[in-house]
Write a protein that holds these residues in place. Structure first.
Motif, PDB file in Angstrom:
ATOM      1  N   GLY A 107       0.821  -1.214   0.000  1.00 14.70           N
ATOM      2  CA  GLY A 107       0.000   0.000   0.000  1.00 14.70           C
ATOM      3  C   GLY A 107       0.850   1.257   0.000  1.00 14.70           C
ATOM      4  N   MET A 108       1.929   1.228   0.800  1.00 18.22           N
ATOM      5  CA  MET A 108       2.820   2.396   0.871  1.00 18.22           C
ATOM      6  C   MET A 108       3.509   2.634  -0.485  1.00 18.22           C
ATOM      7  N   LEU A 109       3.963   1.547  -1.108  1.00 11.82           N
ATOM      8  CA  LEU A 109       4.672   1.678  -2.386  1.00 11.82           C
ATOM      9  C   LEU A 109       3.727   2.119  -3.505  1.00 11.82           C
ATOM     10  N   LEU A 110       2.458   1.715  -3.407  1.00 19.87           N
ATOM     11  CA  LEU A 110       1.481   2.080  -4.439  1.00 19.87           C
ATOM     12  C   LEU A 110       1.084   3.552  -4.381  1.00 19.87           C
ATOM     13  N   GLU A 111       1.518   4.251  -3.332  1.00 24.62           N
ATOM     14  CA  GLU A 111       1.219   5.684  -3.239  1.00 24.62           C
ATOM     15  C   GLU A 111       2.063   6.485  -4.243  1.00 24.62           C
ATOM     16  N   GLN A 112       3.095   5.836  -4.775  1.00 27.29           N
ATOM     17  CA  GLN A 112       3.922   6.510  -5.781  1.00 27.29           C
ATOM     18  C   GLN A 112       3.178   6.553  -7.117  1.00 27.29           C
ATOM     19  N   ASP A 113       3.713   7.342  -8.077  1.00 21.43           N
ATOM     20  CA  ASP A 113       3.063   7.383  -9.394  1.00 21.43           C
ATOM     21  C   ASP A 113       3.298   6.055 -10.120  1.00 21.43           C
ATOM     22  N   LYS A 114       2.491   5.820 -11.164  1.00 19.94           N
ATOM     23  CA  LYS A 114       2.490   4.522 -11.849  1.00 19.94           C
ATOM     24  C   LYS A 114       3.859   4.175 -12.427  1.00 19.94           C
ATOM     25  N   SER A 116       6.814   4.974 -11.336  1.00 24.94           N
ATOM     26  CA  SER A 116       7.710   4.525 -10.261  1.00 24.94           C
ATOM     27  C   SER A 116       7.391   3.102  -9.842  1.00 24.94           C
ATOM     28  N   VAL A 117       6.087   2.776  -9.809  1.00 24.51           N
ATOM     29  CA  VAL A 117       5.673   1.415  -9.443  1.00 24.51           C
ATOM     30  C   VAL A 117       6.157   0.424 -10.496  1.00 24.51           C
ATOM     31  N   LEU A 118       6.043   0.792 -11.778  1.00 25.94           N
ATOM     32  CA  LEU A 118       6.533  -0.070 -12.856  1.00 25.94           C
ATOM     33  C   LEU A 118       8.036  -0.290 -12.738  1.00 25.94           C
ATOM     34  N   ASN A 119       8.749   0.758 -12.326  1.00 23.13           N
ATOM     35  CA  ASN A 119      10.197   0.626 -12.117  1.00 23.13           C
ATOM     36  C   ASN A 119      10.496  -0.400 -11.026  1.00 23.13           C
ATOM     37  N   LEU A 120       9.668  -0.382  -9.989  1.00 22.89           N
ATOM     38  CA  LEU A 120       9.855  -1.339  -8.887  1.00 22.89           C
ATOM     39  C   LEU A 120       9.656  -2.772  -9.384  1.00 22.89           C
ATOM     40  N   LEU A 121       8.674  -2.948 -10.254  1.00 26.70           N
ATOM     41  CA  LEU A 121       8.373  -4.285 -10.767  1.00 26.70           C
ATOM     42  C   LEU A 121       9.510  -4.834 -11.627  1.00 26.70           C
ATOM     43  N   SER A 122      10.280  -3.944 -12.244  1.00 31.91           N
ATOM     44  CA  SER A 122      11.328  -4.410 -13.153  1.00 31.91           C
ATOM     45  C   SER A 122      12.733  -4.284 -12.566  1.00 31.91           C
ATOM     46  N   ASP A 123      12.839  -3.718 -11.364  1.00 29.00           N
ATOM     47  CA  ASP A 123      14.163  -3.533 -10.756  1.00 29.00           C
ATOM     48  C   ASP A 123      14.180  -4.116  -9.335  1.00 29.00           C
ATOM     49  N   PRO A 124      14.596  -5.391  -9.193  1.00 26.41           N
ATOM     50  CA  PRO A 124      14.587  -6.055  -7.875  1.00 26.41           C
ATOM     51  C   PRO A 124      15.393  -5.322  -6.809  1.00 26.41           C
ATOM     52  N   GLU A 125      16.531  -4.711  -7.202  1.00 29.14           N
ATOM     53  CA  GLU A 125      17.372  -4.012  -6.217  1.00 29.14           C
ATOM     54  C   GLU A 125      16.653  -2.784  -5.667  1.00 29.14           C
ATOM     55  N   LEU A 126      16.013  -2.032  -6.565  1.00 31.81           N
ATOM     56  CA  LEU A 126      15.256  -0.840  -6.145  1.00 31.81           C
ATOM     57  C   LEU A 126      14.095  -1.263  -5.239  1.00 31.81           C
TER      58      LEU A 126
END
Length: 214
Positions: A107-114, A116-126
């Motif tokens: 929920g906290m991570l989903l508060e970011q813009d879309k 940024s969330v897509l970046n999280l999905l494709s970057d395990p380190e981030l």
């Protein structure tokens, strides 16, 4: 040093268990699971079901991480997929870390813009960095809430005591202090019931008075 040796040992054992079913991704999956705390790893080696669940989660996370373009395309084709679909995918990744707060952290991570969330999905380190950051925030909030709740509990009891005393004083002015003190040993829920139910209060006062007399 000892922890590094433990991780190396865990890594060898995990790889041996994972390799037969997931030959191509055994190394990556083992590496992802080794991010988990040592006690959890120890449990996995003893519990086949727990290990299987963790491997499945890591495998889904790996698949999502390997196919960021598919996520983006799907997102462009279907705007309605936004929050729900991204949330589900993100939850799967966050849940791999076994923090015990997967729902809150997602929920906290989903508060970011879309984007940024897509970046999280494709970057395990981030993602790992942000999961750890969110976990730290939650732990700090938990400590603060504990401090606040401790003080608010005390305030609550004081307020209850004042209300209770004024009612008890009408029933037994001579022993109001002692009886109120005895009643305040009850749990807060029962105290609220006494304040809202005069008959219950009268019975409680009579019992307390009888106890005092004996």
């Amino acid at each position: 040093m000892e922890e590094e040796e433990d991780l190396e040992l865990f890594g060898e054992q995990l790889y041996t268990l994972i390799y037969p079913k997931h030959k191509e991704n055994a190394g990556k999956l083992t590496g992802m699971l080794l991010e988990l705390p040592c006690p959890v790893l120890g449990q996995m080696l003893q519990d086949e079901a727990l290990l299987s669940t963790a491997v499945d989660k890591a495998l889904r996370a790996l698949q999502v991480a390997q196919e960021p373009s598919k996520i983006t395309c799907k997102d462009e084709d279907d705007g309605s997929m936004s929050s729900d679909s991204l949330g589900e995918q993100l939850f799967e990744l966050v849940d791999v870390y076994n923090t015990g707060h997967s729902q809150k952290i997602t929920g906290m991570l989903l508060e970011q813009d879309k984007e940024s969330v897509l970046n999280l999905l494709s970057d395990p380190e981030l993602l790992e960095e942000q999961v750890n950051s969110a976990l730290k925030t939650l732990e700090e909030q938990s400590v603060e809430e504990t401090d606040i709740s401790d003080s608010s509990d005390t305030d609550d009891i004081e307020r209850l005591g004042e209300k209770l005393f004024s009612l008890v004083e009408q029933l037994d002015p001579l022993h109001a202090n002692d009886i109120t003190g005895m009643l305040l040993e009850m749990d807060p829920v029962s105290l609220h019931q006494l304040l809202s139910d005069h008959t219950m209060l009268e019975v409680a006062v009579q019992r307390a008075r009888a106890a005092l007399d004996s």
